[in-house]
Design a protein around this motif. Structure first.
Motif, PDB file in Angstrom:
ATOM      1  N   LYS A 166     -17.676   4.047  18.422  1.00 55.30           N
ATOM      2  CA  LYS A 166     -17.515   5.489  18.248  1.00 55.30           C
ATOM      3  C   LYS A 166     -16.493   5.748  17.149  1.00 55.30           C
ATOM      4  CE  LYS A 166     -16.908   9.679  21.033  1.00 55.30           C
ATOM      5  NZ  LYS A 166     -16.592  10.194  22.384  1.00 55.30           N
ATOM      6  N   TYR A 167     -16.782   6.753  16.301  1.00 51.06           N
ATOM      7  CA  TYR A 167     -15.846   7.198  15.272  1.00 51.06           C
ATOM      8  C   TYR A 167     -15.467   8.648  15.578  1.00 51.06           C
ATOM      9  CZ  TYR A 167     -17.145   3.044  12.595  1.00 51.06           C
ATOM     10  OH  TYR A 167     -17.364   1.746  12.193  1.00 51.06           O
ATOM     11  N   ILE A 168     -14.180   8.914  15.594  1.00 46.52           N
ATOM     12  CA  ILE A 168     -13.702  10.242  15.969  1.00 46.52           C
ATOM     13  C   ILE A 168     -12.835  10.796  14.845  1.00 46.52           C
ATOM     14  CG2 ILE A 168     -12.427  11.582  17.684  1.00 46.52           C
ATOM     15  CD1 ILE A 168     -12.896   9.251  19.636  1.00 46.52           C
ATOM     16  N   PRO A 169     -13.265  11.874  14.176  1.00 49.43           N
ATOM     17  CA  PRO A 169     -12.416  12.486  13.144  1.00 49.43           C
ATOM     18  C   PRO A 169     -11.273  13.274  13.787  1.00 49.43           C
ATOM     19  CG  PRO A 169     -14.442  13.735  13.403  1.00 49.43           C
ATOM     20  CD  PRO A 169     -14.572  12.532  14.298  1.00 49.43           C
ATOM     21  N   ILE A 170     -10.087  13.073  13.280  1.00 48.38           N
ATOM     22  CA  ILE A 170      -8.903  13.801  13.741  1.00 48.38           C
ATOM     23  C   ILE A 170      -8.388  14.625  12.564  1.00 48.38           C
ATOM     24  CG2 ILE A 170      -6.594  13.635  14.728  1.00 48.38           C
ATOM     25  CD1 ILE A 170      -8.745  12.619  16.599  1.00 48.38           C
ATOM     26  N   ASN A 171      -8.503  15.933  12.665  1.00 44.21           N
ATOM     27  CA  ASN A 171      -8.089  16.826  11.585  1.00 44.21           C
ATOM     28  C   ASN A 171      -6.825  17.562  12.012  1.00 44.21           C
ATOM     29  OD1 ASN A 171      -7.766  18.744   9.587  1.00 44.21           O
ATOM     30  ND2 ASN A 171      -9.957  19.129   9.367  1.00 44.21           N
ATOM     31  N   LEU A 172      -5.692  17.130  11.490  1.00 49.91           N
ATOM     32  CA  LEU A 172      -4.421  17.765  11.828  1.00 49.91           C
ATOM     33  C   LEU A 172      -4.015  18.823  10.810  1.00 49.91           C
ATOM     34  CD1 LEU A 172      -2.377  14.646  12.998  1.00 49.91           C
ATOM     35  CD2 LEU A 172      -3.724  16.241  14.373  1.00 49.91           C
ATOM     36  N   LEU A 173      -4.852  19.035   9.792  1.00 52.81           N
ATOM     37  CA  LEU A 173      -4.551  20.040   8.778  1.00 52.81           C
ATOM     38  C   LEU A 173      -5.144  21.392   9.132  1.00 52.81           C
ATOM     39  CD1 LEU A 173      -5.136  17.952   5.524  1.00 52.81           C
ATOM     40  CD2 LEU A 173      -2.948  18.589   6.538  1.00 52.81           C
ATOM     41  N   GLN A 174      -6.329  21.386   9.733  1.00 54.79           N
ATOM     42  CA  GLN A 174      -7.038  22.628  10.024  1.00 54.79           C
ATOM     43  C   GLN A 174      -6.623  23.169  11.386  1.00 54.79           C
ATOM     44  OE1 GLN A 174      -9.116  24.121   7.701  1.00 54.79           O
ATOM     45  NE2 GLN A 174      -8.232  22.525   6.419  1.00 54.79           N
ATOM     46  N   GLN A 175      -5.435  23.721  11.452  1.00 58.62           N
ATOM     47  CA  GLN A 175      -4.957  24.320  12.688  1.00 58.62           C
ATOM     48  C   GLN A 175      -4.000  25.456  12.355  1.00 58.62           C
ATOM     49  OE1 GLN A 175      -1.739  21.910  14.702  1.00 58.62           O
ATOM     50  NE2 GLN A 175      -2.676  20.242  13.553  1.00 58.62           N
ATOM     51  N   ASP A 176      -4.073  26.513  13.147  1.00 57.97           N
ATOM     52  CA  ASP A 176      -3.150  27.628  12.967  1.00 57.97           C
ATOM     53  C   ASP A 176      -1.756  27.211  13.425  1.00 57.97           C
ATOM     54  OD1 ASP A 176      -5.161  29.205  12.007  1.00 57.97           O
ATOM     55  OD2 ASP A 176      -5.489  30.296  13.877  1.00 57.97           O
ATOM     56  N   ILE A 177      -0.754  27.596  12.641  1.00 53.39           N
ATOM     57  CA  ILE A 177       0.632  27.275  12.974  1.00 53.39           C
ATOM     58  C   ILE A 177       1.455  28.550  12.852  1.00 53.39           C
ATOM     59  CG2 ILE A 177       2.672  25.933  12.355  1.00 53.39           C
ATOM     60  CD1 ILE A 177       0.814  23.803  11.222  1.00 53.39           C
ATOM     61  N   VAL A 178       2.097  28.942  13.936  1.00 53.49           N
ATOM     62  CA  VAL A 178       2.977  30.111  13.944  1.00 53.49           C
ATOM     63  C   VAL A 178       4.327  29.641  14.471  1.00 53.49           C
ATOM     64  CG1 VAL A 178       3.316  32.480  14.735  1.00 53.49           C
ATOM     65  CG2 VAL A 178       0.994  31.603  14.404  1.00 53.49           C
ATOM     66  N   ASP A 179       5.214  29.290  13.567  1.00 61.24           N
ATOM     67  CA  ASP A 179       6.495  28.718  13.972  1.00 61.24           C
ATOM     68  C   ASP A 179       7.457  28.756  12.793  1.00 61.24           C
ATOM     69  OD1 ASP A 179       8.307  27.622  15.682  1.00 61.24           O
ATOM     70  OD2 ASP A 179       7.432  25.616  15.727  1.00 61.24           O
ATOM     71  N   PHE A 180       8.753  28.628  13.070  1.00 61.58           N
ATOM     72  CA  PHE A 180       9.743  28.573  12.002  1.00 61.58           C
ATOM     73  C   PHE A 180      10.948  27.773  12.471  1.00 61.58           C
ATOM     74  CE2 PHE A 180      11.223  32.250  14.415  1.00 61.58           C
ATOM     75  CZ  PHE A 180      12.613  32.159  14.356  1.00 61.58           C
ATOM     76  N   THR A 181      11.797  27.425  11.531  1.00 59.29           N
ATOM     77  CA  THR A 181      13.010  26.675  11.837  1.00 59.29           C
ATOM     78  C   THR A 181      14.226  27.465  11.370  1.00 59.29           C
ATOM     79  OG1 THR A 181      12.961  25.490   9.724  1.00 59.29           O
ATOM     80  CG2 THR A 181      11.806  24.475  11.582  1.00 59.29           C
ATOM     81  N   ALA A 182      15.354  27.202  12.004  1.00 66.79           N
ATOM     82  CA  ALA A 182      16.630  27.800  11.610  1.00 66.79           C
ATOM     83  C   ALA A 182      17.633  26.682  11.390  1.00 66.79           C
ATOM     84  CB  ALA A 182      17.132  28.761  12.689  1.00 66.79           C
ATOM     85  N   SER A 183      18.500  26.849  10.403  1.00 66.15           N
ATOM     86  CA  SER A 183      19.476  25.803  10.095  1.00 66.15           C
ATOM     87  C   SER A 183      20.449  25.589  11.241  1.00 66.15           C
ATOM     88  CB  SER A 183      20.239  26.155   8.812  1.00 66.15           C
ATOM     89  OG  SER A 183      20.904  27.409   8.951  1.00 66.15           O
ATOM     90  N   THR A 184      20.634  26.604  12.080  1.00 64.32           N
ATOM     91  CA  THR A 184      21.474  26.499  13.265  1.00 64.32           C
ATOM     92  C   THR A 184      21.103  27.618  14.220  1.00 64.32           C
ATOM     93  OG1 THR A 184      23.752  26.440  14.100  1.00 64.32           O
ATOM     94  CG2 THR A 184      23.298  27.913  12.261  1.00 64.32           C
TER      95      THR A 184
END
Length: 207
Positions: A110-128
């Motif tokens: 079996k071959y399974i494609p894993i696409n980690l690029l095509q996904q919605d991302i709603v997030d952010f980072t803060a320096s502190t």
């Protein structure tokens, strides 16, 4: 007075399109409102997968040894596996099956494609998340994306009366307190784009 039918039809079509565009813009503006819409939990990038090889195997011929080649140099064994990738990219997982009784190796069962690029991302980072009055805090959203939306806008509401736009922002709080900084995304496209997409994180400002 009579108006030519063709001219009247063109004017009606123009007004209809104009009203539709105006309504869409109004809905998008409402969806991007940073104060009246509640935010859900963060939608971060997903780097982990859970896979089950049993549905694709002829069970009566078993027992088997399952060998998973994860596409990043990692090899795992077992009928079910969990794996976390270090990079957000596309992979192809290859499942090899070994028949325990005979030693036969069934490569590429079996071959399974894993696409980690095509996904919605709603997030952010803060320096502190804890700072003193007068000290700047940097905010960033390098991976935030809504795949089905276009003309994206990124809005930061610092909850002290300051609202700015852009993928990155820097802000200095002038009063002590706890601020639920909100990052909102809005764009144009499908119904999913018109809906609100936002996330908030608390920043504690000490005297």
């Amino acid at each position: 007075m009579r108006f030519p039918l063709a001219r009247f039809a063109k004017k009606s079509l123009f007004l209809t399109v104009l009203l539709l565009l105006t309504g869409l813009a109004a809905r998008a503006q409402q969806a991007g409102d940073t104060t009246s819409v509640g935010c859900g939990p963060p939608l971060p990038r997903m780097l982990c997968v859970d896979l089950d090889g049993r549905p694709s195997i002829d069970e009566p011929a078993g027992p088997f040894t399952y060998e998973w080649h994860m596409g990043d140099g990692t090899t795992l064994t077992g009928p079910t596996i969990s794996h976390c990738y270090k990079e957000r990219k596309n992979y192809v997982v290859q499942l090899d099956v070994i028949v325990d009784k005979t030693g036969e190796v069934r490569r590429g069962q079996k071959y399974i494609p894993i696409n980690l690029l095509q996904q919605d991302i709603v997030d952010f980072t803060a320096s502190t998340t804890r700072v003193r009055v007068g000290q700047p805090v940097s905010f960033d959203s390098p991976e935030a994306q809504l795949l089905q939306c276009r003309n994206m806008q990124y809005i930061w509401d610092f909850r002290d009366g300051t609202v700015v736009q852009g993928r990155t922002a820097q802000h200095t709080f002038r009063r002590a307190g706890t601020y639920s900084v909100r990052f909102s995304m809005r764009g144009y496209g499908s119904e999913a784009c018109v809906a609100s997409h936002c996330v908030s994180r608390q920043i504690v400002v000490e005297p």
